[in-house]
Write a protein that holds these residues in place. Sequence first.
Motif, PDB file in Angstrom:
ATOM      1  N   VAL A  20     112.656  92.873 101.899  1.00  0.00           N
ATOM      2  CA  VAL A  20     112.078  91.596 102.328  1.00  0.00           C
ATOM      3  C   VAL A  20     112.746  90.437 101.599  1.00  0.00           C
ATOM      4  CG1 VAL A  20     109.975  90.207 102.386  1.00  0.00           C
ATOM      5  CG2 VAL A  20     109.876  92.637 102.955  1.00  0.00           C
ATOM      6  N   ALA A  21     113.040  90.619 100.322  1.00  0.00           N
ATOM      7  CA  ALA A  21     113.677  89.559  99.540  1.00  0.00           C
ATOM      8  C   ALA A  21     115.064  89.244 100.086  1.00  0.00           C
ATOM      9  CB  ALA A  21     113.762  89.961  98.079  1.00  0.00           C
ATOM     10  N   ALA A  22     115.798  90.281 100.521  1.00  0.00           N
ATOM     11  CA  ALA A  22     117.133  90.049 101.073  1.00  0.00           C
ATOM     12  C   ALA A  22     117.057  89.257 102.368  1.00  0.00           C
ATOM     13  CB  ALA A  22     117.826  91.389 101.310  1.00  0.00           C
ATOM     14  N   VAL A  23     116.077  89.610 103.228  1.00  0.00           N
ATOM     15  CA  VAL A  23     115.876  88.870 104.482  1.00  0.00           C
ATOM     16  C   VAL A  23     115.478  87.427 104.180  1.00  0.00           C
ATOM     17  CG1 VAL A  23     114.447  88.684 106.552  1.00  0.00           C
ATOM     18  CG2 VAL A  23     115.300  90.922 105.818  1.00  0.00           C
ATOM     19  N   THR A  24     114.610  87.247 103.181  1.00  0.00           N
ATOM     20  CA  THR A  24     114.158  85.905 102.799  1.00  0.00           C
ATOM     21  C   THR A  24     115.333  85.042 102.356  1.00  0.00           C
ATOM     22  OG1 THR A  24     111.983  86.694 102.107  1.00  0.00           O
ATOM     23  CG2 THR A  24     112.722  84.601 101.176  1.00  0.00           C
ATOM     24  N   GLU A  25     116.182  85.598 101.522  1.00  0.00           N
ATOM     25  CA  GLU A  25     117.320  84.830 101.024  1.00  0.00           C
ATOM     26  C   GLU A  25     118.251  84.423 102.153  1.00  0.00           C
ATOM     27  OE1 GLU A  25     120.827  85.129  97.590  1.00  0.00           O
ATOM     28  OE2 GLU A  25     119.584  86.881  98.075  1.00  0.00           O
ATOM     29  N   ASP A  26     118.535  85.364 103.051  1.00  0.00           N
ATOM     30  CA  ASP A  26     119.427  85.060 104.176  1.00  0.00           C
ATOM     31  C   ASP A  26     118.819  83.975 105.069  1.00  0.00           C
ATOM     32  OD1 ASP A  26     121.268  86.881 103.292  1.00  0.00           O
ATOM     33  OD2 ASP A  26     120.662  88.471 104.680  1.00  0.00           O
ATOM     34  N   PHE A  27     117.532  84.117 105.362  1.00  0.00           N
ATOM     35  CA  PHE A  27     116.864  83.182 106.268  1.00  0.00           C
ATOM     36  C   PHE A  27     116.802  81.782 105.673  1.00  0.00           C
ATOM     37  CE2 PHE A  27     112.706  81.426 107.889  1.00  0.00           C
ATOM     38  CZ  PHE A  27     113.181  81.088 109.140  1.00  0.00           C
ATOM     39  N   ASN A  29     118.603  80.500 103.233  1.00  0.00           N
ATOM     40  CA  ASN A  29     119.956  79.950 103.066  1.00  0.00           C
ATOM     41  C   ASN A  29     120.488  79.405 104.386  1.00  0.00           C
ATOM     42  OD1 ASN A  29     120.069  80.496 100.340  1.00  0.00           O
ATOM     43  ND2 ASN A  29     121.192  82.422 100.564  1.00  0.00           N
ATOM     44  N   SER A  30     120.162  80.075 105.485  1.00  0.00           N
ATOM     45  CA  SER A  30     120.652  79.623 106.792  1.00  0.00           C
ATOM     46  C   SER A  30     120.044  78.273 107.178  1.00  0.00           C
ATOM     47  CB  SER A  30     120.324  80.659 107.862  1.00  0.00           C
ATOM     48  OG  SER A  30     118.926  80.720 108.130  1.00  0.00           O
ATOM     49  N   LEU A  31     118.866  77.954 106.647  1.00  0.00           N
ATOM     50  CA  LEU A  31     118.230  76.670 106.951  1.00  0.00           C
ATOM     51  C   LEU A  31     118.853  75.522 106.171  1.00  0.00           C
ATOM     52  CD1 LEU A  31     114.458  77.708 107.039  1.00  0.00           C
ATOM     53  CD2 LEU A  31     115.985  77.324 108.975  1.00  0.00           C
ATOM     54  N   GLY A  32     119.442  75.821 105.025  1.00  0.00           N
ATOM     55  CA  GLY A  32     120.095  74.782 104.233  1.00  0.00           C
ATOM     56  C   GLY A  32     119.137  73.731 103.703  1.00  0.00           C
ATOM     57  N   LEU A  33     117.919  74.127 103.378  1.00  0.00           N
ATOM     58  CA  LEU A  33     116.914  73.172 102.906  1.00  0.00           C
ATOM     59  C   LEU A  33     116.950  73.038 101.386  1.00  0.00           C
ATOM     60  CD1 LEU A  33     113.803  74.396 104.951  1.00  0.00           C
ATOM     61  CD2 LEU A  33     115.242  72.419 105.471  1.00  0.00           C
ATOM     62  N   ALA A  34     116.822  71.817 100.907  1.00  0.00           N
ATOM     63  CA  ALA A  34     116.570  71.608  99.484  1.00  0.00           C
ATOM     64  C   ALA A  34     115.079  71.850  99.265  1.00  0.00           C
ATOM     65  CB  ALA A  34     116.950  70.192  99.079  1.00  0.00           C
ATOM     66  N   HIS A  35     114.744  72.952  98.602  1.00  0.00           N
ATOM     67  CA  HIS A  35     113.334  73.328  98.500  1.00  0.00           C
ATOM     68  C   HIS A  35     113.052  74.005  97.157  1.00  0.00           C
ATOM     69  CE1 HIS A  35     115.230  77.098  99.815  1.00  0.00           C
ATOM     70  NE2 HIS A  35     114.227  77.703  99.194  1.00  0.00           N
ATOM     71  N   ALA A  36     111.771  74.063  96.849  1.00  0.00           N
ATOM     72  CA  ALA A  36     111.304  74.821  95.696  1.00  0.00           C
ATOM     73  C   ALA A  36     110.622  76.076  96.229  1.00  0.00           C
ATOM     74  CB  ALA A  36     110.331  73.994  94.862  1.00  0.00           C
ATOM     75  N   LEU A  37     111.160  77.237  95.924  1.00  0.00           N
ATOM     76  CA  LEU A  37     110.569  78.493  96.381  1.00  0.00           C
ATOM     77  C   LEU A  37     109.485  78.915  95.384  1.00  0.00           C
ATOM     78  CD1 LEU A  37     110.542  80.805  98.399  1.00  0.00           C
ATOM     79  CD2 LEU A  37     112.337  81.928  97.021  1.00  0.00           C
ATOM     80  N   GLN A  38     108.236  78.797  95.818  1.00  0.00           N
ATOM     81  CA  GLN A  38     107.100  79.072  94.941  1.00  0.00           C
ATOM     82  C   GLN A  38     106.631  80.519  95.039  1.00  0.00           C
ATOM     83  OE1 GLN A  38     107.789  75.850  93.597  1.00  0.00           O
ATOM     84  NE2 GLN A  38     105.699  76.221  92.929  1.00  0.00           N
ATOM     85  N   GLY A  39     107.106  81.235  96.048  1.00  0.00           N
ATOM     86  CA  GLY A  39     106.702  82.628  96.200  1.00  0.00           C
ATOM     87  C   GLY A  39     105.216  82.770  96.494  1.00  0.00           C
ATOM     88  N   LEU A  82     105.855  79.146 108.570  1.00  0.00           N
ATOM     89  CA  LEU A  82     107.268  79.384 108.843  1.00  0.00           C
ATOM     90  C   LEU A  82     107.497  80.879 109.011  1.00  0.00           C
ATOM     91  CD1 LEU A  82     110.241  78.308 108.892  1.00  0.00           C
ATOM     92  CD2 LEU A  82     110.222  78.597 106.398  1.00  0.00           C
ATOM     93  N   THR A  83     108.211  81.275 110.070  1.00  0.00           N
ATOM     94  CA  THR A  83     108.480  82.689 110.268  1.00  0.00           C
ATOM     95  C   THR A  83     109.868  82.904 110.856  1.00  0.00           C
ATOM     96  OG1 THR A  83     107.843  84.674 111.490  1.00  0.00           O
ATOM     97  CG2 THR A  83     107.263  82.581 112.480  1.00  0.00           C
TER      98      THR A  83
END
Length: 404
Positions: A20-27, A29-39, A82-83
């Motif tokens: 799931v973490a690998a899918v999350t990173e790919d997804f 990254n593809s959005l290119g958002l400057a964000h804070a990932l809070q998990g 978001l999904t």
Amino acid sequence: MKKDIAIYTLTSGLHDEQSVAAVTEDFLNSLGLAHALQGADFRTYGSHLLDLIYVRTGGTEGIFKKLLPQMQQISDKPFFLLTSGKSNSLAASMEILSYLHLVGGKGEIIHGDIAFVKQRIDSLLKVEKALHKLRGCRLGVIGKPSDWLIASMVDADVVKQRMGVELVDIPMQVLMEAIDGLPLEPAPFTNASPIVKQALPGASRILRGLEIVVKDFNLQGLTLRCFDLLETIHNTGCLALARLNEGLVASCEGDVPAMLSMCIARQLIGVSGFQANPSRIDASKGEMVLAHCTIPLDMVDSYEFDTHFESGIGVGIRGRMHPGPITIFKVSGDLSRVFIAEGMLVENLSHQDLCRTQLLIQLNDASQCRYFLINPIGNHHIVLPGHHQALLEDFFTQMNNIEK
């Protein structure tokens, strides 16, 4: 630096975290958002401009239900789910959103191809930034609305409650005293008529007087009962408003709903707005002419000075906007109604029997002309350069979704 976007995650314990973490990173990254990932740590939920809940897998409905009371105590905003659509995440998001509706909550699933998701998040962030900037804005009402604006009332309490904008009543005498204390200064060279040349120093003094009022009252915008100037100092506010609108928001005739519309456009889209009278309408063709004697000078390709149309004195502005896409926009004084229509500026006109700046506009949807003839929001409407209907609609949807 604190990020504007925070992303929180919902994940079922049945799924392999590494996958799931690998899918999350790919997804993400593809959005290119400057964000804070809070998990999965929701303790800071509601502290960013835009909070997104990334539903990473199915089986997360119960986790959301358990977190909901905590999140609702912190924030009154809608929930944005978001999904990526993988691992049954879309199905879970639909169940979560359905539950939200059952318990009186509001939300939206953000799902689709990468381009759509990026555009949707960008639009939501623009709206949140605008709502944030509007809170604390002070808009001056200099003099009361003109006597003929009988349907352009405003509910100051509603405006303060729902937009966070404070309307500041300022007596006309305050402006007059500011103007009286200023010397007349020579006008710059112009090839205008002798009447206009004679009026330019006085029109410039009105601008400097308004700038004093803006500073003294800490205003981000104003509306001016400008026709009173015709009787008191035999000049017009057209030049002053044209100049002020290059950085602030300044509407004519004490029209508060017009000022609010212009302020929303400024904060949301970053453009000036042309306050104008619909002067002629051909509903069968979807054509209309809008006109007024002042226009923000940062909206025009060129301009020239003339007299004010109705009075024949003072300084009016004949501006020429670049032909192309436009949006017509107006919000009511109690924020309960809004009109938005897209079209094209076909031509700048110069008829003698209308206010000096004149735009011939072709609406994309000719049927929207009927609004002006059947159920308009007052007289003045705001013309904006570019097509902005979707973003403006997002703004009012989001504003109305926030519980006050």
